[in-house]
Design an enzyme around this catalytic site. Structure first.
Site: not given
Ligand code: BJW
Ligand code: ZN
Length: 241
Positions: A67, A119
């Site tokens: 971080y 987040h």
């Molecule tokens: C461009 C570009 C340009 C490139 N122009 N575009 C239901 C179903 C299945 C799983 C789950 C579910 N519910 C919960 C889950 C588990 C999990 C989850 O979703 N897992 C999946 C991966 C399967 N979710 C969680 O754990 C969440 N918690 C939760 O729901 O808790 C329930 C609960 C309730 C009560 C008690 C306990 C639990 C929490 C999720 C937290 C995610 N955290 C992170 C880290 C944040 C901190 C940090 O940054 O260090 O968040 S992980 C990471 O992914 C980060 C991001 O915000 C997040 C999303 O990623 P993002 O932004 O989409 O990035 P990328 O890299 O994936 O994509 C980039 C995109 O940009 C690409 O498409 C490129 O093409 C595009 N791009 N250049 C426009 N110039």
């Protein structure tokens, strides 16, 4: 593409409530690596493997180093034309809210104000014991920072995998999504829940949903319009006079 952009500009002119959902792709053109694209590795660790409570419990110093490195990267970059265009969009006639998954704070730096950082924020730290949250703007924060109030270990105030989002923010995000008439989904792979479900909440409530992403995502079949391209190139065209 130009006809699509003109059509979206028209929708934006007529919209009453606009919601934007952003992800890491919006900051990619500022030089911040995305999670699942190239650059989604830090010292051979997948970035998404470090953003977990398990990684922090196993090796808090490593997670803090990671971080601190990201804080350093973010402190050196600037917001890009997409951030600035979204700040301009907020000044339009419609009610406007920006829901971001990004923790980098660049939307605020660009001038956006009605922002939900679902987040968390990398510039905030939280005590693992007393829950105290405060801003800490020095990029290098050491590898074992302690709470000034109670001495317990501090952690980044961000939402890791498996952790719940702030229930009030989550509730607001769903409410906004289900009551907008136009939603933009920009720069997210749309695989992380619950954020990935906001566009479906908007669609079910009758909103027109536009995705902006150079790659195809799981949302592509569900949205009304997918604009294939970079946020920094497309979003400014939506708001230019
Ligand atoms: C461009 C570009 C340009 C490139 N122009 N575009 C239901 C179903 C299945 C799983 C789950 C579910 N519910 C919960 C889950 C588990 C999990 C989850 O979703 N897992 C999946 C991966 C399967 N979710 C969680 O754990 C969440 N918690 C939760 O729901 O808790 C329930 C609960 C309730 C009560 C008690 C306990 C639990 C929490 C999720 C937290 C995610 N955290 C992170 C880290 C944040 C901190 C940090 O940054 O260090 O968040 S992980 C990471 O992914 C980060 C991001 O915000 C997040 C999303 O990623 P993002 O932004 O989409 O990035 P990328 O890299 O994936 O994509 C980039 C995109 O940009 C690409 O498409 C490129 O093409 C595009 N791009 N250049 C426009 N110039
Ligand atoms: Zn404390």
């Amino acid at each position: 593409m130009q006809a699509d952009i003109d059509a979206v500009r028209e929708r934006l002119r007529d919209a009453k409530r606009v919601v934007v959902l952003t992800g890491a792709g919006v900051s990619a053109e500022s030089g911040i690596p995305t999670f699942r694209g190239e650059g989604g590795l830090w010292r051979n660790h997948r970035v998404t493997d470090l953003a977990t409570p398990e990684a922090f419990a196993r090796n808090p110093a490593l997670v803090w180093e990671f971080y601190n490195w990201r804080r350093m990267v973010i402190s050196k970059v600037d917001c890009n034309p997409a951030h600035r265009a979204l700040a301009a969009m907020e000044k339009g006639p419609a009610d406007f809210a920006l829901i971001t998954q990004n923790i980098d704070g660049l939307h605020f730096r660009a001038g956006s104000r009605n922002v939900l950082e679902i987040h968390g924020n990398i510039w905030k730290v939280r005590c693992t014991y007393c829950g105290d949250v405060h801003l800490e703007q020095e990029p290098d924060f050491g590898t074992a920072p302690a709470c000034r109030k109670c001495g317990a270990p501090l952690r980044p105030h961000v939402v890791w995998f498996g952790e719940g989002l702030d229930p009030r923010l989550l509730d607001t995000a769903y409410r906004l999504s289900a009551s907008c008439d136009l939603m933009f989904v920009i720069g997210t792979s749309a695989v992380v829940q619950p954020a990935a479900s906001f566009p479906f909440a908007a669609k079910s409530a009758g909103a027109f949903v536009v995705e902006i992403n150079p790659e195809r995502t799981p949302l592509a079949g569900a949205v009304d319009l997918a604009l294939a391209g970079k946020a920094g190139e497309i979003v400014p065209q939506l708001v230019r006079p």
